[in-house]
Design a protein around this motif. Sequence first.
Motif, PDB file in Angstrom:
ATOM      1  N   ARG C  49      -0.480  12.562  15.228  1.00  0.00           N
ATOM      2  CA  ARG C  49      -1.388  13.559  15.580  1.00  0.00           C
ATOM      3  C   ARG C  49      -2.333  13.579  14.422  1.00  0.00           C
ATOM      4  NH1 ARG C  49      -1.493  18.761  17.965  1.00  0.00           N
ATOM      5  NH2 ARG C  49       0.256  18.388  19.226  1.00  0.00           N
ATOM      6  N   TRP C  89       7.530   7.711   6.982  1.00  0.00           N
ATOM      7  CA  TRP C  89       6.684   8.135   5.846  1.00  0.00           C
ATOM      8  C   TRP C  89       5.901   9.436   6.210  1.00  0.00           C
ATOM      9  CZ3 TRP C  89       1.812   8.724   4.097  1.00  0.00           C
ATOM     10  CH2 TRP C  89       1.658   8.769   2.833  1.00  0.00           C
ATOM     11  N   VAL C  91       6.438  11.529   8.745  1.00  0.00           N
ATOM     12  CA  VAL C  91       7.108  12.685   9.055  1.00  0.00           C
ATOM     13  C   VAL C  91       7.475  13.348   7.891  1.00  0.00           C
ATOM     14  CG1 VAL C  91       9.369  13.276  10.506  1.00  0.00           C
ATOM     15  CG2 VAL C  91       7.820  11.587  11.486  1.00  0.00           C
ATOM     16  N   ALA C  92       7.839  12.562   6.929  1.00  0.00           N
ATOM     17  CA  ALA C  92       8.640  13.206   5.747  1.00  0.00           C
ATOM     18  C   ALA C  92       7.510  14.083   5.106  1.00  0.00           C
ATOM     19  CB  ALA C  92       8.826  11.781   4.714  1.00  0.00           C
ATOM     20  N   ARG C  93       6.488  13.723   5.383  1.00  0.00           N
ATOM     21  CA  ARG C  93       5.235  14.674   4.687  1.00  0.00           C
ATOM     22  C   ARG C  93       4.877  15.820   5.437  1.00  0.00           C
ATOM     23  NH1 ARG C  93       6.022  10.445   2.525  1.00  0.00           N
ATOM     24  NH2 ARG C  93       5.287  10.013   0.269  1.00  0.00           N
ATOM     25  N   TYR C  94       4.648  15.277   7.004  1.00  0.00           N
ATOM     26  CA  TYR C  94       4.171  16.489   7.806  1.00  0.00           C
ATOM     27  C   TYR C  94       5.036  17.054   8.880  1.00  0.00           C
ATOM     28  CZ  TYR C  94      -0.291  15.323   5.800  1.00  0.00           C
ATOM     29  OH  TYR C  94      -1.250  14.929   5.160  1.00  0.00           O
ATOM     30  N   GLY C  95       6.436  16.491   8.800  1.00  0.00           N
ATOM     31  CA  GLY C  95       7.296  16.974   9.830  1.00  0.00           C
ATOM     32  C   GLY C  95       7.238  16.278  11.242  1.00  0.00           C
ATOM     33  N   THR C  96       8.105  16.505  12.136  1.00  0.00           N
ATOM     34  CA  THR C  96       7.985  15.860  13.246  1.00  0.00           C
ATOM     35  C   THR C  96       6.929  16.105  14.059  1.00  0.00           C
ATOM     36  OG1 THR C  96       9.536  17.612  14.200  1.00  0.00           O
ATOM     37  CG2 THR C  96      10.643  15.523  13.639  1.00  0.00           C
ATOM     38  N   PHE C  97       6.248  17.498  13.528  1.00  0.00           N
ATOM     39  CA  PHE C  97       4.937  17.983  14.254  1.00  0.00           C
ATOM     40  C   PHE C  97       3.819  16.638  14.448  1.00  0.00           C
ATOM     41  CE2 PHE C  97       2.286  20.884  16.264  1.00  0.00           C
ATOM     42  CZ  PHE C  97       1.081  20.797  15.626  1.00  0.00           C
ATOM     43  N   VAL C  98       3.863  15.802  13.617  1.00  0.00           N
ATOM     44  CA  VAL C  98       2.895  14.894  13.500  1.00  0.00           C
ATOM     45  C   VAL C  98       2.983  13.747  14.295  1.00  0.00           C
ATOM     46  CG1 VAL C  98       3.839  13.215  11.917  1.00  0.00           C
ATOM     47  CG2 VAL C  98       1.443  13.647  11.753  1.00  0.00           C
ATOM     48  N   GLU C  99       4.327  13.668  15.080  1.00  0.00           N
ATOM     49  CA  GLU C  99       4.446  12.430  16.148  1.00  0.00           C
ATOM     50  C   GLU C  99       4.206  13.020  17.409  1.00  0.00           C
ATOM     51  OE1 GLU C  99       7.764   9.545  16.137  1.00  0.00           O
ATOM     52  OE2 GLU C  99       8.681  11.425  15.134  1.00  0.00           O
ATOM     53  N   LEU C 100       3.175  12.363  17.952  1.00  0.00           N
ATOM     54  CA  LEU C 100       2.844  12.794  19.589  1.00  0.00           C
ATOM     55  C   LEU C 100       3.915  12.599  20.333  1.00  0.00           C
ATOM     56  CD1 LEU C 100      -0.950  11.666  19.286  1.00  0.00           C
ATOM     57  CD2 LEU C 100       0.060  14.118  19.654  1.00  0.00           C
ATOM     58  N   PRO C 102       7.847  13.375  21.499  1.00  0.00           N
ATOM     59  CA  PRO C 102       8.659  14.260  20.907  1.00  0.00           C
ATOM     60  C   PRO C 102       9.877  13.502  20.583  1.00  0.00           C
ATOM     61  CG  PRO C 102       8.213  14.710  23.285  1.00  0.00           C
ATOM     62  CD  PRO C 102       7.157  13.659  22.778  1.00  0.00           C
TER      63      PRO C 102
END
Lengths: 184, 657, 156
Positions: C49, C89, C91-100, C102
Amino acid sequence: MIGRRQVLLGLPLAVAVGGGGISYVMLQRMERGTYDPHGVPNPLVGKPVPHFALPPLGAGPGLASAELHHPGRPVLVNFFASWCVPCVQEAPELMALHDRAVPIYGIAYKDQPDAALGFLERHGNPYLRVATDLPGRTAIDFGLYGVPETYFIDRGGIIRWRWAGALTPDVAHDQLAALMRTYA
Amino acid sequence: MIPELGHFAIALAVVLAAAQSVIPLWGAQRRDARMMQAAAPLAIGQLLALLVAAGALVWSAVTDDFSVLNIAENSSALKPLLYKITGTWGDHEGSILLWCLILGLCGGAVAAFGSRLPTSLRARVIGVLGLSSVGFLLFCLLASNPFTRLWPPPIDGQGMNPLLQDPGLAFHPPILYAGYVGFSVPFAFAIAALLEGRVDAAWGRWVRPWTLGAWCFLTCGIALGSWWAYYELGWGGFWFWDPVENASLMPWLTGTALLHSAIVVEKREALRVWTILLAIGTFSLSLSGTFMVRSGILNSVHSFANDPTRGVFILALLAVLIGGSLTLFAVRAPKLAEGGMFAPVSREGALVLNNILLCSICAVIITGTMYPLLADLFFGVKISVGPPYFEATVFPLAVPLFAAMAVGQMLPWKRASLGPALLKLWWVALLALAVGLFTAIGLKAAPFLAFAAATWLIAGAVADIAERLRLFRVRLADSARRLIGLRLGAIGAALAHAGLGVTIAGIAGMSLASHRIVAVRPGQTVPEGGYSWHLTGIVDGHGSNYVDRIATIVVSRDGRTVAVMRPSRRSFPLQQQTTTDVAIRTNGFRDLYAVLGDERNGQAVLRLHVNPLAPWIWFGALIMAFGGGLSLADRRLRVGAPARRTVALPAGASPGT
Amino acid sequence: MKPVLLALLAWLLASPVWAPVAHAVDDPSEMLANPVLERRAEQIGDRLRCLVCQNESIEQSSAGLARDLRHIVRQKVTAGWTDRQVVAWMVARYGTFVELRPPFEAQTLLLWGAPVLALATGAAVVGIGWRARATAVPLPPLSDTERARLDRLTGP
């Protein structure tokens, strides 16, 4: 006597009422500020400061993560840029914190050195030390997604809090003060 | 003066709408003919008041009256006339007024064209429409008044978002809203039926034209929005599973289910409860969609003014409309008698399957759109539900739906066996397999499935018509005679199903698109997708409120010039924004798509796409809407309630003889 | 049974990766020279995202942060990282929110189970309605007088 059929036909109403209740709670939370659909969470809260070594802005020593791993007292790290409007808004509050001897380290995010130095001249320099992150990689390691962002790091070098957006006096008085007391 | 007139007109409309809701409904309850007859004039009155209000807003925009806050915030003196007019519905307040206007138009339409409906039903329908109107007009008047004044007036307005200054987007809201709001009429019919306590075949027939009309508009509205995204946003994408896009797809899915369900009510008086629920549900979904977009609780590209206080008002309105209608449903629906029996394998059975699948797809889209909110509320985590989720969950549900579509048309009512129906489609299956394999050579399995499904649907529609003509089973002359006598509804249905197949073929073709991004100087040629793209030059240009850079690209194939394209980049000085104007050339079977990017060191960045079958995506939607329109023209739908014929007695005769 | 098998087969075959993708990469110098690696980088980017724009992937967005993240993805792909490592990498910085897409976990059970749940609910509702009708009380048999009356009315 409520038959099975009547229960079934009452289900859509139950779903609608549930949905309405949830929506109402959402709206309330948005007004209070505890729900922000556009906010991005930061998973680094509770973890040590990420590794970095940045050159200084202007003269002086740069900033490296090693110094933030065991600072001995709580410190703030503030990412800013001369091209960022909310940074101008929060400048007075940062100066006020500086006057109260709160240690703040500044990192200029993707900013040309002249422009960043000019910004500090115009609005005051509240930082103990200023570094520059021109490529913006260190900021990404922090999980930054815009400027300004402020990080609160405790005595042991663990990030305890992140504020995205201008640091207003309210936030400083409420949240920062509480953090200072907790992690003093 | 004119804005005050508009303001007054809205207030007048509120009063008329209130009368329109109370008087006919009470009259129907008490069987008072005079009160029921008042419904139509009141609805027309409300419509006239709303026309005055809308006219006043457009007048203010056209005459650059910046003392009106709405005009000052969204318009400017340099804006072209077309966008001054169409921009009145581009912002929040104007779009709410548009919503109210269309709701008024629905009431007026039922008043004007519903003369063949029985009096009490018509009165109740108009009354329920009046209730909805009251709610939205109050919201307009109290919370989003377009006629608020600004004093002192500024010299010029703040201008409109350049992205919205586009002919496609100018007409997207009215058509889309005609769809959303149009479903208020089937909703009103459903409530009226529940109040009367009777859902019969006649009701099924009367509700159908209104459902068809709204469905056609919604189909066109969604397609227009998707087409706009394709040619305006410059990435070649046309559907992003954005929450607002999903909010438009949800009522479309249940509206399609409603359309088919109403047929069963009409033909067999079965599926009554389901049809009523779908009618209430479709309008509820359009209302909820409005709420979600305007309240700001969703993370979307489209979000309007994010104002939680407005959100509470709309939520209260929804609570009354949706809560009230579902309560009425819960109380009255159990009293509706059971309908006609049918075997699981029959046309009714196929339509039940159709309902289940469409509603499941809708439920999945609702879940995916709302899940980030729910996860944040209940678990405190922030997750994203993006296109990968929707593609993985919707397509597996859509495939059995496509398969059933062609088979369902072959099944007779009440009781059937699957074998003969499938046998009639043997050539359709073979053709689908052949086309799928042909297009899948060297590619993945997914395009095969998509092209096969598209062929199955299109050929299945042909098979449906052939079956009705008894083609090759009777003499050709007899088939021709059947063709002439074939009712428009049957042709419309076949066209609509084929249209869906065309759209799927378009989507499948887009997945085979190729593109390239290059930095070139004028005079250079780039190969892409089998064509040669030659940049001849870039010049300056300007419009009434912008300046631009226009590139000229000559596209050729095997030495012959195929197209001359002129993509451009526009700068709007007032808003300090730049938009790209994509150049698209189509020959009906493929799109050539060129975008002009930054210019640096004498080089210009160009993005070049070749999109096979892309225009079919929107052709298909047009065909679907056309099929719906054709069905609307079917004479059978204009049959009304029997009217008592009065015969003059000859002079001297006494009554009773 | 057959429709169920068909749906299962369709699910297996219809991999979501084929869906048309849109890109906003506006500088050709950003693209990798190796087309295979570039394609991989684009696919990874489509899953991530863009955090400053509402609801776009980093491949679609023209924001500065998106450009930086695209660059990082391409660097890592060239360096030989797998798709999963690159996403981890981020996700470690922005959390699972960054993955479109779920994640598959206990908290998203309802989400990923939605299609099956919806179908099951629909089938159950239809089934309940069916059974209610089938177990409807049958009419009582005709009495003798009623049968005689029926014979008279219907006649020989």
